[in-house]
Design an enzyme around this catalytic site. Structure first.
Site, PDB file in Angstrom:
ATOM      1  N   TYR A 134       0.867  -1.182   0.000  1.00 38.70           N
ATOM      2  CA  TYR A 134       0.000   0.000   0.000  1.00 38.70           C
ATOM      3  C   TYR A 134       0.904   1.232   0.000  1.00 38.70           C
ATOM      4  CZ  TYR A 134      -4.228   2.558   1.498  1.00 38.70           C
ATOM      5  OH  TYR A 134      -5.294   3.417   1.588  1.00 38.70           O
TER       6      TYR A 134
ATOM      7  N   ASP B 299     -12.060   8.294  -1.209  1.00 40.27           N
ATOM      8  CA  ASP B 299     -11.289   9.527  -0.996  1.00 40.27           C
ATOM      9  C   ASP B 299     -12.135  10.610  -0.342  1.00 40.27           C
ATOM     10  OD1 ASP B 299      -8.843   8.591  -2.352  1.00 40.27           O
ATOM     11  OD2 ASP B 299     -10.221   8.439  -4.037  1.00 40.27           O
TER      12      ASP B 299
ATOM     13  N   ASN C 226      -0.583  11.613   0.234  1.00 39.26           N
ATOM     14  CA  ASN C 226       0.206  10.417  -0.067  1.00 39.26           C
ATOM     15  C   ASN C 226       0.840  10.524  -1.439  1.00 39.26           C
ATOM     16  OD1 ASN C 226      -0.655   9.016   2.312  1.00 39.26           O
ATOM     17  ND2 ASN C 226      -2.628   8.698   1.325  1.00 39.26           N
TER      18      ASN C 226
END
Ligand SMILES: NC(=O)C1=CN([C@@H]2O[C@H](COP(=O)(O)OP(=O)(O)OC[C@H]3O[C@@H](n4cnc5c(N)ncnc54)[C@H](OP(=O)(O)O)[C@@H]3O)[C@@H](O)[C@H]2O)C=CC1
Ligand SMILES: CC(=O)C(=O)O
Ligand SMILES: [Mg+2]
Length: 646
Positions: free
Chosen positions: A194, A361, A502
């Site tokens: 991930y 999201d 991220n």
């Protein structure tokens, strides 16, 4: 209830043309007849047999009309992933389950079937029964020893991408070992499968691509999506994670190479949430890419054209959404992932009333951040309504989180939602979102256009608004500068600072920066993991505010209750359930999220709360409601321990 045991093995070479009977394991005898479609190596996908129950004597009738008595084990051991199937069968109300899928393999093909391969863990009896003699070296080892060996081998790689590729290879070779490894070493391996490593994997996906692990649906497949879905070997799909690759983490448009994200997210559905792997389908919709570098990359695997937009895009998505419902029914969960915001909000609004959809999201992130804030308040004090929130980034994550916080404040205080929203301000690439900008704002930003003078720089917004909480959702690294963090620390005894972007390279600041610049006073969490930081003799452990805490449990809760829609109250329920899992021991260590090593227990609690909410809202179809939902969730979870093939 009809229940065929999933791990049913065919110990001959084919359905048609062979005289040896199938070995069936039935939990309960079928009421009349059940059609079994065989899938797998050396099989014709459409081959099927009819199992007929004639006074409890089972007969198998092949497609060529020949029949024989079926070999039935009426009392199989029922474990792990099979249980889900029993529920599925139960859900179909004693109707015939047709077609029923069987995995069939033996010999060399069995060793190459990732769903059933056990490698050196096949025992002597299995080696005899499944024609494995000579295909394996003589030693027999346990799954535990295999895990130990794989961890040694993965730890030898210095480069994270090599670890990622080793994990993907394992998933393709031996699925149960892959999940056992991931579950038993979740804190070490999460950053591999991930964020952050999956980001690099997507950037280089064309070069590292070996075998497809998901379904690619491009504009070339327009008009044929229904058939394309049928090319996927599994029929009993419960969760789809779909991306169009336009906003992959904070790395931008990666086109078709975004496939790494649905694959990664779904492996967490299984490892963290216990949804069985065969029920998960990763999908990438390829409508082109605007990434020039990829368009010029000879190894790029996607369509070499600029992105389709408008009607062309909408039509492909619509065909996909309809085909999914047609193929898998209305209870399949579709998780939208890493779409650009100009499509994400519209897709959620468009399909939220007709499909079981969820945008990770927008909604999953909101739920995980709210949980972290609720836990942080136990350290900082005050209620949500007592705090002021400032966001850098006003896209999916930013406005999604802002809206859930406002909803929760409004619920807690009976304050109108409009008023609650005034406690929250957002900054986008053009500066603070204010009333004077309203005409040029995208629709999802408009509710956040408050009366305030325009401000361009973040540090000025911090000094002007005086937030107690600063949240980064900009996708741009190092935007929480020393000046910004120091301003937060000057305003607050314990500033709450979340750098959610991220992968690690895009994080608004590092853990070390947050603790150092705030003289060890910040309550810090980030989207990608950071190691603990030592500052002035004290060790600070940063939290990981990532939607991976939420979506696996949320998905399990939706599946086990047979929910037909996702409701905001379910996100609040998931959030509360997560916050409730933070123990005093965690707080004492400065943690505002529970450790990932307890994630299966956490997911079971989240699933139970989500399912309870689904029942309460009348959105659950699976009846009757189980008495103890946490136990039921645990009971439904996939267990990667090897099954015995008798
Ligand atoms: N931790 C987690 O669980 C999650 C983290 N994320 C991360 O959040 C980030 C954003 O995702 P998402 O919200 O979907 O993306 P969006 O593209 O929807 O939103 C990005 C926002 O950031 C703004 N922005 C971009 N550059 C700057 C800048 N230099 N200064 C101020 N604002 C800026 C954009 O402004 P404008 O609107 O003007 O273009 C936009 O409002 C990504 O890195 C993603 O990985 C996302 C989901 C979950
Ligand atoms: C975590 C996640 O979903 C993202 O960064 O997009
Ligand atoms: Mg995402």
């Amino acid at each position: 209830m009809i229940s065929l045991h999933r791990s049913c093995f065919l110990n001959n070479t084919g359905i048609s043309g062979s005289s040896s009977p199938f070995s069936y394991k039935l939990k309960k005898l079928p009421p009349a007849s059940v059609k079994v479609t065989a899938l797998g190596p050396n099989r014709d996908r459409n081959s099927s047999v009819l199992i007929e129950n004639n006074n409890n004597s089972l007969k198998e009738i092949k497609e060529d009309g020949t029949s024989s008595v079926a070999d039935v084990d009426p009392n199989p051991t029922v474990t792990g992933e099979d249980r889900d199937l029993y529920y599925d069968a139960a859900a179909s109300d004693d109707q015939l389950v047709t077609p029923w899928s069987l995995s069939v393999a033996s010999g060399y093909s069995l060793l190459r079937d990732p769903h059933h391969n056990k490698g050196l863990a096949f025992n002597e009896k299995e080696r005899d029964s499944y024609y494995l003699r000579g295909l394996l070296p003589p030693t027999v080892i346990s799954q535990e020893l295999q895990v130990k060996k794989m961890m040694c081998s993965i730890r030898q790689y210095q480069v994270p991408l090599q670890k990622y590729m080793a994990m993907m290879d394992l998933q393709e070779l031996n699925e149960r070992l892959f999940y056992k490894l991931l579950i038993d070493n979740v804190e070490e391996l999460l950053p591999v499968v991930y964020t952050p490593t999956v980001g690099e994997a997507c950037q280089k996906y064309g070069s590292i691509f070996r075998r497809p692990q998901g379904l690619f649906i491009s504009l070339k497949e327009k008009g044929k999506i229904h058939e394309v879905l049928r090319n996927w070997p599994q029929r009993d799909i419960q969760v789809i994670v779909v991306t169009d690759g336009e906003r992959i983490l904070g790395l931008g448009d990666l086109g078709c190479q975004g496939m790494g994200i649905p694959i990664g997210k779904l492996s967490l559905y299984t490892a963290l949430g216990g949804v069985r792997p065969s029920a998960c389908l990763p999908v990438t919709i390829d409508v082109g890419t605007n990434n020039e570098q990829l368009l010029n990359d000879e190894f790029y695997i996607g369509l070499r054209r600029r992105r389709a937009t408008g009607q062309e895009y909408a039509e492909l998505m619509h065909e996909f959404m309809n085909a999914v419902k047609q193929n898998y029914g209305e209870k399949v969960l579709i998780q939208f992932e890493d779409f650009a915001n100009h499509n994400a909000f519209d897709l959620l609004a468009k399909y939220g009333t007709t499909h079981l959809v969820f945008n990770d999201d927008i909604q999953g992130t909101a739920s995980v951040v709210l949980a972290g804030l609720v836990a942080a308040l136990k350290v900082v004090g005050g209620t949500l309504a007592d705090h002021r929130f400032l966001f850098l980034g006003a896209g999916e994550a930013g406005t999604g989180i802002a809206e859930l916080i406002a909803l929760e404040i409004s619920k807690q205080t009976n304050m109108p939602l409009e008023e609650a929203r005034k406690k929250i301000s957002l900054v986008d690439s053009k500066g603070l979102i204010v009333k004077s900008r309203i005409d040029s704002l995208q629709h999802f930003k408009k509710p956040w256009a408050h009366d305030h003078e325009p401000i361009k720089k973040l540090v000025d917004a911090v000094n002007g608004i005086k937030p107690t909480v600063l949240i980064g959702t900009s996708g741009v690294g190092r935007t929480f500068t020393k000046e910004v963090v120091e301003a937060m620390a000057a305003l607050n005894e314990k500033p709450i600072i979340f750098s959610l972007s991220n992968p690690t390279s895009q994080s608004e600041c590092t853990a070390e920066e947050a603790y150092t610049w705030s003289q060890g006073r910040a309550i810090f969490a980030s989207g990608s993991p950071f190691d603990p930081v030592e500052y002035k003799g004290r060790v600070f452990v940063p939290g990981q505010a990532n939607n991976a805490y939420i979506f696996p449990g949320l998905g399990l809760g939706l599946i086990m209750s047979g929910a037909i829609r996702v409701h905001d109250d379910m996100l609040l329920a998931a959030s509360e359930a997560l916050a409730a899992q933070v123990t005093q021991e965690n707080f004492d260590k400065g943690l505002i999220y529970p450790p990932f090593r307890n994630i299966r227990k956490i997911s079971a609690h989240i699933a139970a709360s989500v399912a309870a909410k689904a029942y309460e809202l009348g959105l659950a179809t699976r009846q009757p409601q189980p008495k103890d939902l946490v136990k039921y969730a645990e009971h439904c979870m996939y267990n990667p321990a090897y099954q015995s093939y008798r």
